[in-house]
Design a protein around this motif. Sequence first.
Motif, PDB file in Angstrom:
ATOM      1  N   ALA A   1       2.096  10.942  -8.939  1.00 17.09           N
ATOM      2  CA  ALA A   1       1.633  11.329 -10.260  1.00 17.09           C
ATOM      3  C   ALA A   1       0.545  12.477 -10.172  1.00 17.09           C
ATOM      4  O   ALA A   1       0.308  13.192 -11.015  1.00 17.09           O
ATOM      5  CB  ALA A   1       1.098  10.164 -10.864  1.00 17.09           C
ATOM      6  N   TYR A   2      -0.191  12.300  -8.923  1.00 17.76           N
ATOM      7  CA  TYR A   2      -1.459  13.342  -8.750  1.00 17.76           C
ATOM      8  C   TYR A   2      -1.251  14.050  -7.477  1.00 17.76           C
ATOM      9  O   TYR A   2      -1.770  13.567  -6.578  1.00 17.76           O
ATOM     10  CB  TYR A   2      -2.693  12.566  -8.918  1.00 17.76           C
ATOM     11  CG  TYR A   2      -2.836  11.490 -10.025  1.00 17.76           C
ATOM     12  CD1 TYR A   2      -3.218  12.033 -11.329  1.00 17.76           C
ATOM     13  CD2 TYR A   2      -2.452  10.198 -10.019  1.00 17.76           C
ATOM     14  CE1 TYR A   2      -3.311  11.344 -12.336  1.00 17.76           C
ATOM     15  CE2 TYR A   2      -2.732   9.479 -11.180  1.00 17.76           C
ATOM     16  CZ  TYR A   2      -3.051   9.961 -12.269  1.00 17.76           C
ATOM     17  OH  TYR A   2      -3.304   9.362 -13.243  1.00 17.76           O
TER      18      TYR A   2
ATOM     19  N   VAL B   1       3.509   6.250  -5.367  1.00 22.07           N
ATOM     20  CA  VAL B   1       3.446   6.604  -6.870  1.00 22.07           C
ATOM     21  C   VAL B   1       1.966   7.384  -7.297  1.00 22.07           C
ATOM     22  O   VAL B   1       2.468   8.393  -7.989  1.00 22.07           O
ATOM     23  CB  VAL B   1       3.395   5.008  -7.477  1.00 22.07           C
ATOM     24  CG1 VAL B   1       2.982   5.136  -9.144  1.00 22.07           C
ATOM     25  CG2 VAL B   1       4.726   4.213  -7.630  1.00 22.07           C
ATOM     26  N   LYS B   2       1.040   7.263  -6.582  1.00 22.66           N
ATOM     27  CA  LYS B   2      -0.271   7.868  -6.773  1.00 22.66           C
ATOM     28  C   LYS B   2       0.347   9.263  -6.478  1.00 22.66           C
ATOM     29  O   LYS B   2      -0.291  10.299  -7.310  1.00 22.66           O
ATOM     30  CB  LYS B   2      -1.330   7.309  -6.155  1.00 22.66           C
ATOM     31  CG  LYS B   2      -1.809   5.908  -6.612  1.00 22.66           C
ATOM     32  CD  LYS B   2      -2.676   6.071  -8.149  1.00 22.66           C
ATOM     33  CE  LYS B   2      -3.087   4.978  -8.517  1.00 22.66           C
ATOM     34  NZ  LYS B   2      -3.587   4.969  -9.648  1.00 22.66           N
ATOM     35  N   LEU B   3       0.699   9.586  -5.340  1.00 26.22           N
ATOM     36  CA  LEU B   3       1.026  10.778  -4.658  1.00 26.22           C
ATOM     37  C   LEU B   3       2.017  11.831  -5.646  1.00 26.22           C
ATOM     38  O   LEU B   3       1.742  12.641  -5.979  1.00 26.22           O
ATOM     39  CB  LEU B   3       1.458  10.996  -3.369  1.00 26.22           C
ATOM     40  CG  LEU B   3       0.229  10.779  -2.146  1.00 26.22           C
ATOM     41  CD1 LEU B   3       1.044  10.083  -0.930  1.00 26.22           C
ATOM     42  CD2 LEU B   3      -0.633  11.573  -2.151  1.00 26.22           C
TER      43      LEU B   3
ATOM     44  N   PRO C   1      -1.887  16.025  -4.347  1.00 27.60           N
ATOM     45  CA  PRO C   1      -3.129  16.506  -3.863  1.00 27.60           C
ATOM     46  C   PRO C   1      -2.760  18.122  -3.365  1.00 27.60           C
ATOM     47  O   PRO C   1      -1.794  18.658  -3.083  1.00 27.60           O
ATOM     48  CB  PRO C   1      -3.374  15.780  -2.614  1.00 27.60           C
ATOM     49  CG  PRO C   1      -1.841  15.161  -2.298  1.00 27.60           C
ATOM     50  CD  PRO C   1      -1.092  15.359  -3.211  1.00 27.60           C
TER      51      PRO C   1
ATOM     52  N   GLN D   1       0.905  -1.116   0.136  1.00 26.56           N
ATOM     53  CA  GLN D   1       0.125   0.046  -0.056  1.00 26.56           C
ATOM     54  C   GLN D   1       0.916   1.130  -0.084  1.00 26.56           C
ATOM     55  O   GLN D   1       0.519   2.129  -0.661  1.00 26.56           O
ATOM     56  CB  GLN D   1      -0.843  -0.130   1.181  1.00 26.56           C
ATOM     57  CG  GLN D   1      -2.090  -0.788   1.134  1.00 26.56           C
ATOM     58  CD  GLN D   1      -3.008  -0.517   2.245  1.00 26.56           C
ATOM     59  OE1 GLN D   1      -2.844  -0.399   3.441  1.00 26.56           O
ATOM     60  NE2 GLN D   1      -4.388  -0.115   2.050  1.00 26.56           N
TER      61      GLN D   1
ATOM     62  N   ILE E   1       2.472   1.730  -3.522  1.00 24.58           N
ATOM     63  CA  ILE E   1       1.213   2.256  -4.427  1.00 24.58           C
ATOM     64  C   ILE E   1       0.730   3.721  -4.202  1.00 24.58           C
ATOM     65  O   ILE E   1       0.674   4.512  -4.922  1.00 24.58           O
ATOM     66  CB  ILE E   1      -0.124   1.345  -4.418  1.00 24.58           C
ATOM     67  CG1 ILE E   1       0.469  -0.021  -4.933  1.00 24.58           C
ATOM     68  CG2 ILE E   1      -1.247   2.020  -5.032  1.00 24.58           C
ATOM     69  CD1 ILE E   1      -0.750  -0.968  -4.596  1.00 24.58           C
ATOM     70  N   ALA E   2       0.675   4.277  -2.882  1.00 26.61           N
ATOM     71  CA  ALA E   2       0.483   5.529  -2.445  1.00 26.61           C
ATOM     72  C   ALA E   2       1.607   6.212  -2.975  1.00 26.61           C
ATOM     73  O   ALA E   2       1.256   7.499  -3.454  1.00 26.61           O
ATOM     74  CB  ALA E   2       0.154   5.567  -0.850  1.00 26.61           C
TER      75      ALA E   2
END
Length: 72
Positions: free
Chosen positions: A30-31, A26-28, A33, A20, A23-24
């Motif tokens: 890329a995008y 990579v997501k942070l 907040p 987790q 994955i978090a």
Amino acid sequence: DEDDRVGLFELMTSSFETMQNAIAAVKLAAYAPDVLIDVPRDTCGAHEFHRARELIALGRRLAAEAMRDGQR
């Protein structure tokens, strides 16, 4: 020592949390907040549902702090 051994549940939980976190990250990346509310990982365990009220209150406090700090 038997107390130092990692049980199957702890191993699975630790592996899942590692996945987790990756994955978090990579997501942070890329995008990004606008506001990020960081709840410490050691706040509670996976099956501490009995602490729901306490954890919801913590989430509300952290969200209010993040929103206040973001407006400066």
